[in-house]
Design a protein around this motif. Sequence first.
Motif, mmCIF file in Angstrom:
data_model
loop_
_atom_site.group_PDB
_atom_site.id
_atom_site.type_symbol
_atom_site.label_atom_id
_atom_site.label_comp_id
_atom_site.label_asym_id
_atom_site.label_seq_id
_atom_site.Cartn_x
_atom_site.Cartn_y
_atom_site.Cartn_z
ATOM 1 N N ARG A 48 -8.014 -6.019 15.801
ATOM 2 C CA ARG A 48 -9.446 -6.230 16.072
ATOM 3 C C ARG A 48 -9.695 -6.144 17.565
ATOM 4 O O ARG A 48 -9.076 -6.846 18.376
ATOM 5 N N ARG A 49 -10.613 -5.291 17.966
ATOM 6 C CA ARG A 49 -10.964 -5.155 19.378
ATOM 7 C C ARG A 49 -11.646 -6.420 19.873
ATOM 8 O O ARG A 49 -12.438 -7.031 19.173
ATOM 9 N N GLY A 50 -11.327 -6.797 21.108
ATOM 10 C CA GLY A 50 -11.965 -7.967 21.691
ATOM 11 C C GLY A 50 -11.539 -9.275 21.073
ATOM 12 O O GLY A 50 -12.280 -10.264 21.136
ATOM 13 N N LEU A 51 -10.340 -9.320 20.499
ATOM 14 C CA LEU A 51 -9.890 -10.519 19.790
ATOM 15 C C LEU A 51 -9.869 -11.770 20.671
ATOM 16 O O LEU A 51 -10.311 -12.831 20.223
ATOM 17 N N MET B 254 0.834 -1.200 0.000
ATOM 18 C CA MET B 254 0.000 0.000 0.000
ATOM 19 C C MET B 254 0.866 1.246 0.000
ATOM 20 O O MET B 254 2.062 1.193 0.304
ATOM 21 N N PRO B 255 0.278 2.396 -0.334
ATOM 22 C CA PRO B 255 1.036 3.648 -0.336
ATOM 23 C C PRO B 255 1.378 4.103 1.084
ATOM 24 O O PRO B 255 0.796 3.629 2.067
ATOM 25 N N ALA B 256 2.330 5.033 1.184
ATOM 26 C CA ALA B 256 2.808 5.502 2.486
ATOM 27 C C ALA B 256 1.685 6.101 3.326
ATOM 28 O O ALA B 256 1.682 5.972 4.563
ATOM 29 N N GLU B 257 0.729 6.745 2.674
ATOM 30 C CA GLU B 257 -0.361 7.389 3.419
ATOM 31 C C GLU B 257 -1.448 6.414 3.838
ATOM 32 O O GLU B 257 -2.415 6.788 4.508
ATOM 33 N N GLY B 258 -1.309 5.160 3.459
ATOM 34 C CA GLY B 258 -2.324 4.175 3.798
ATOM 35 C C GLY B 258 -3.478 4.212 2.822
ATOM 36 O O GLY B 258 -3.374 4.768 1.723
ATOM 37 N N LEU B 259 -4.599 3.617 3.213
ATOM 38 C CA LEU B 259 -5.770 3.518 2.353
ATOM 39 C C LEU B 259 -6.993 4.102 3.053
ATOM 40 O O LEU B 259 -6.935 4.440 4.241
ATOM 41 N N ASP B 260 -8.078 4.224 2.339
ATOM 42 C CA ASP B 260 -9.343 4.626 2.955
ATOM 43 C C ASP B 260 -9.945 3.380 3.605
ATOM 44 O O ASP B 260 -10.456 2.488 2.934
ATOM 45 N N TRP B 261 -9.863 3.298 4.936
ATOM 46 C CA TRP B 261 -10.338 2.110 5.652
ATOM 47 C C TRP B 261 -11.861 2.040 5.610
ATOM 48 O O TRP B 261 -12.559 3.055 5.460
ATOM 49 N N LEU B 262 -12.359 0.842 5.754
ATOM 50 C CA LEU B 262 -13.804 0.636 5.804
ATOM 51 C C LEU B 262 -14.407 1.351 7.003
ATOM 52 O O LEU B 262 -13.858 1.285 8.106
ATOM 53 N N PRO B 263 -15.537 2.007 6.849
ATOM 54 C CA PRO B 263 -16.235 2.562 8.008
ATOM 55 C C PRO B 263 -16.640 1.431 8.956
ATOM 56 O O PRO B 263 -16.937 0.317 8.513
ATOM 57 N N ARG B 264 -16.645 1.722 10.233
ATOM 58 C CA ARG B 264 -16.933 0.677 11.227
ATOM 59 C C ARG B 264 -18.276 0.007 10.995
ATOM 60 O O ARG B 264 -18.425 -1.206 11.197
ATOM 61 N N ASP B 265 -19.267 0.783 10.550
ATOM 62 C CA ASP B 265 -20.596 0.188 10.389
ATOM 63 C C ASP B 265 -20.691 -0.728 9.178
ATOM 64 O O ASP B 265 -21.690 -1.423 9.001
ATOM 65 N N GLN B 266 -19.659 -0.741 8.350
ATOM 66 C CA GLN B 266 -19.664 -1.646 7.201
ATOM 67 C C GLN B 266 -18.947 -2.967 7.492
ATOM 68 O O GLN B 266 -19.074 -3.914 6.724
ATOM 69 N N THR B 267 -18.191 -3.025 8.571
ATOM 70 C CA THR B 267 -17.494 -4.267 8.907
ATOM 71 C C THR B 267 -18.409 -5.170 9.728
ATOM 72 O O THR B 267 -19.323 -4.701 10.427
ATOM 73 N N LEU B 268 -18.166 -6.448 9.647
ATOM 74 C CA LEU B 268 -18.977 -7.402 10.388
ATOM 75 C C LEU B 268 -18.772 -7.245 11.884
ATOM 76 O O LEU B 268 -17.646 -7.088 12.356
ATOM 77 N N THR B 269 -19.867 -7.298 12.626
ATOM 78 C CA THR B 269 -19.767 -7.329 14.075
ATOM 79 C C THR B 269 -19.304 -8.713 14.522
ATOM 80 O O THR B 269 -19.301 -9.667 13.730
ATOM 81 N N ASP B 270 -18.945 -8.828 15.790
ATOM 82 C CA ASP B 270 -18.562 -10.147 16.300
ATOM 83 C C ASP B 270 -19.703 -11.147 16.122
ATOM 84 O O ASP B 270 -19.471 -12.299 15.721
#
Length: 343
Positions: A92-95, A47-63
Motif C-alpha cells: 500500500r502506497r503511503g503506508l 493463488m495460481p502462478a499467474e496471479g489474479l485479476d487485481w482490483l482496479p485502483r478506482d475501486q479500492t478505498l482511498t486513504d
Amino acid sequence: MAPRTTDVPAAAPAGAPAPLVDRHGRVHTDLRLSLTDRCNLRCTYCMPAEGLDWLPRDQTLTDAELLRLARIAVHRLGIRTLRLTGGEPLLRRGLPDLLARLGDLGAELSLTTNGIGLARRAPELKRSGLHRVNVSLDTLRPERYAALTRRDRLPDVLAGLAAAKAAGLEPVKVNAVPVRGVNEDELVDLVEFAVDGGYRMRFIESMPLDAQGAWDRAAMVTAAEILDVLAARWRLVPVGRPGNAPAEEWRLAGTGHVVGVIASVTRPFCGGCDRVRLTADGQLRNCLFATEESDLRALLRGGADDARIERAWRACVAGKRPGHRIGDADFVRPERPMSAIGG
C-alpha cells in the motif's frame, strides 16, 4: 413493506459507543482492514502462478475513505483493534502516513505480512504507530520456500523477522500453514526457529479459501496432528485461548515460550468470534466465510452520513450466522479467495 429493523442495535449514544453485537450475543471489537488485494508472492495454496485479476485502483478505498470507516468503527462501534491485511499490506502506497493517522484513533494497530520488504521498513512502521506484526513463513528451506511461493525470497523474510523484533514490533508472530506432503515435516524445526529468535509460533489449518478452488481436506494437517508432533518433542502445557483470540495456546514446559494453533476447520471457535472484515474495495464481511457482503463504499461515495454507515454496519453484524459450517455437506465456499478478503 420496509424491512424490519427491530433486531438491529440502535445507533451509538453520546459518550461510549454501544457494543457492536450480533443476534447471538457476540460483541465485535476486532476489525480486519484489507489495504490491497495485490500480493508479491504466488503461494501455491492461495493463488495460481499467474496471479489474479487485481482490483482496479478506482475501486479500492482511498486513504480518506478508509480512515473515515476506521473512525466510525472505533468511535461509534467500539472497535479496539485494527489489523491491517491484504493481499500484502506493505504494497500500500503511503503506508506510514496511513498508520500514523489510524493510530490517532486510539485503537491497537497490528499488521499481517509475508515479510517481503519488512527488513527496511520495520523501524519506520514502528515510529508511525504500528504495535506488532504477524509474518507468514511456511518453511525454513530455501528451495521449498521458492517452490511454495514461486519466489526466491526466504532471506528477505528472515531479515524482516529480525528487523521487526529489533524495532520492538512485539510479540512478533510467525504464521505457518502445514500441508500434507509439502511442509508438515518442519513443525518442530519451525518451533525451534521461533524459540531461538524470540518469536511466537502459530500453526494454521489450511482453509477452503484458495483462488483455484483446489483445497483438499485430506491434505490439511489437523490441529490434533500438529499437537501430536509437538508433544513428542516438548511437554505442552495448555494455556487456553486468550480472550477471543483465534489461536489456542500451549506453553513449552520449562520455558516461557508459547505455541499457538488456529484450527478453524476441526476445532472452530465461532462461538467467541469478535472479528469483522472490510475488504480493500469497501465491502463489509461479518465472517471470513461469508457469502454476502455489505457495500460500505457505495454508501461513502453516495454521500451517506456517519449515522447511516453505522446503521448499515450494525445491520451487517447483526445478521452474522452462528458458525461457518465448513464441516457440513452443504457448505458453500465464499466467492472471494483469501487474498481478496483479507486475513
